[in-house]
Design an enzyme around this catalytic site. Structure first.
Site, mmCIF file in Angstrom:
data_model
loop_
_atom_site.group_PDB
_atom_site.id
_atom_site.type_symbol
_atom_site.label_atom_id
_atom_site.label_comp_id
_atom_site.label_asym_id
_atom_site.label_seq_id
_atom_site.Cartn_x
_atom_site.Cartn_y
_atom_site.Cartn_z
ATOM 1 N N HIS A 150 0.854 -1.196 0.000
ATOM 2 C CA HIS A 150 0.000 0.000 0.000
ATOM 3 C C HIS A 150 0.882 1.235 0.000
ATOM 4 C CE1 HIS A 150 -3.842 -2.003 0.496
ATOM 5 N NE2 HIS A 150 -3.352 -2.732 1.488
ATOM 6 N N CYS A 192 -0.639 1.771 -5.098
ATOM 7 C CA CYS A 192 -1.348 3.001 -5.480
ATOM 8 C C CYS A 192 -0.332 4.137 -5.662
ATOM 9 C CB CYS A 192 -2.366 3.375 -4.411
ATOM 10 S SG CYS A 192 -3.698 2.159 -4.211
#
Length: 401
Positions: A150, A192
């Site tokens: 992440h 991301c």
């Protein structure tokens, strides 16, 4: 030509081949892979599957475990929620168990930290650190650095506890370059806003690619209903699809450019990015690099038959010369052996004759003058003795009458 000289020819041939190899050897001598998952907890199952999928691929293409650093912060295979204990799958068909029996995890659990990752890259570790946990590269090593987890704008989270920034990564790579710890690096990141993580890199000989631009998310591909969570991310899924279908073995001629051209928004659902400007020669040189230059085992010597006809002719001529010299040496050796046998036979014959003469001399000794006189005197003494005995017998017979 002596046989010893013939035996030296293979060494000379080896020297020739080594000299040739020096001309055509690959630009690098080893390939390494640093594969990092930064997420723990069951709902991040796909991140573990991402990194294990790349791990399986580089092993399939020949990079040994001794040249792979695998960092797993959580053991999804043994998680009590896992409906298939001891396994990790990256596809709902569950055709391939990525965990399996042949996996070597170098950093596990809470060993996966930002500090340990940077120390690994820069080799700033103590003497007590085992070789299996060290990146033992040099200036002739190509390195694949793959990271997943992440992230956000210029950062990547490690286990929801800390972050590594784009500047931290850039400085770590610069230390590697200054310490001559790599020849070329392929940096891949699936998270991301992934492309922001390589935006601050400034060291040479680096090709970088990521799954998503600033303000874009990285999406999962699909879920397994029995496992209950997503099992792989889209960016990694399509990288694997290319590698499995187009790069069957280390002889593949597929380039990094071919791999990057396979990325589309329709497949990945985000804008995958690539950075070429740090590579000498720019995009053209970077795109021409073979996929196996980073994902496969290095081939130290590459000989192109169409460009090395002179070498083949020289080797053919040398092999014929060696064959002729061996034949000649064999003939000379046969002649030498024949002469040796004849000499041995003559020596044996002379020895046999001398032995026979020796035996005969033992039974037929020559008659000398001295031997003749002795024999005559012995005979005369025997006659005189007989006469004396006869005379004494006659005298005794007369005395009795």
């Amino acid at each position: 030509m002596k046989l010893s000289n013939i035996l030296r020819l293979p060494a000379l041939l080896g020297a020739m081949l080594l000299g040739t190899a020096a001309v055509v050897e690959a630009e690098h001598t080893s390939n390494w892979a640093v594969l990092v998952c930064t997420s723990r907890f069951w709902f991040n199952y796909r991140h573990l599957a991402n990194v294990l999928s790349i791990y399986r691929t580089v092993k399939r293409l020949g990079i040994p475990d001794s040249q792979i650093i695998l960092m797993l912060p959580d053991d999804m295979a043994c998680n009590p929620r896992n409906a298939f204990p001891g396994t990790v799958y990256s596809n709902a068909d569950r055709a391939v168990d990525l965990y399996g029996d042949n996996i070597e995890v170098d950093y596990r659990g809470y060993e996966v930290t930002v500090e340990n990752f940077i120390r690994l890259l820069t080799d700033r570790v103590g003497d007590e650190m085992p070789r299996s946990k060290r990146l033992l590269t040099d200036d002739r090593s190509n390195i694949l650095v793959y990271m997943t987890g992440h992230g956000g704008n210029e950062f990547l989270k490690f286990q929801d506890a800390e972050e590594i920034g784009a500047f931290d990564l850039a400085d770590a790579f610069e230390q590697m370059w200054e310490k001559k710890r790599y020849h070329e690096i392929l940096f891949m990141i699936d998270t991301c806003q992934a492309n922001t993580m390589y935006s601050k890199l400034y060291s040479p000989n680096i090709i970088a690619t990521g799954s998503s631009e600033l303000d874009q998310s990285s999406y999962s591909h699909h879920a397994d209903n029995d496992i209950g969570v997503a099992v792989i991310d889209r960016y990694t899924y399509y990288n694997l699809e290319f590698l499995e279908n187009e790069v069957k073995d280390t002889s593949s001629k597929k380039t990094v450019g071919d791999l990057f051209d396979s990325y589309t928004y329709e497949k990945i659902h985000s804008n995958a990015g690539v950075r070429y400007d740090l590579f000498p020669g720019g995009a053209e040189a970077a795109r021409s690099r073979l996929v196996t230059d980073f994902f496969g085992n290095v081939q130290n010597v590459e000989v192109d038959g169409s460009k090395n006809t002179t070498l083949e002719e020289d080797l053919l001529a040398l092999s014929k010369t060696i064959a002729a010299l061996r034949e000649k040496a064999g003939e000379e050796e046969a002649i030498s052996v024949g002469k040796g046998n004849a000499a041995k036979n003559e020596t044996k014959k002379e020895t046999k004759n001398e032995t026979l003469l020796t035996h005969k001399s033992q039974f037929a000794k020559p008659l000398t003058d001295d031997d003749w006189l002795v024999k005559k005197l012995s005979a005369l003494g025997a006659v005189v003795g007989c006469a004396v005995l006869w005379q004494m017998g006659s005298w005794l017979e007369s005395a009795q009458k």
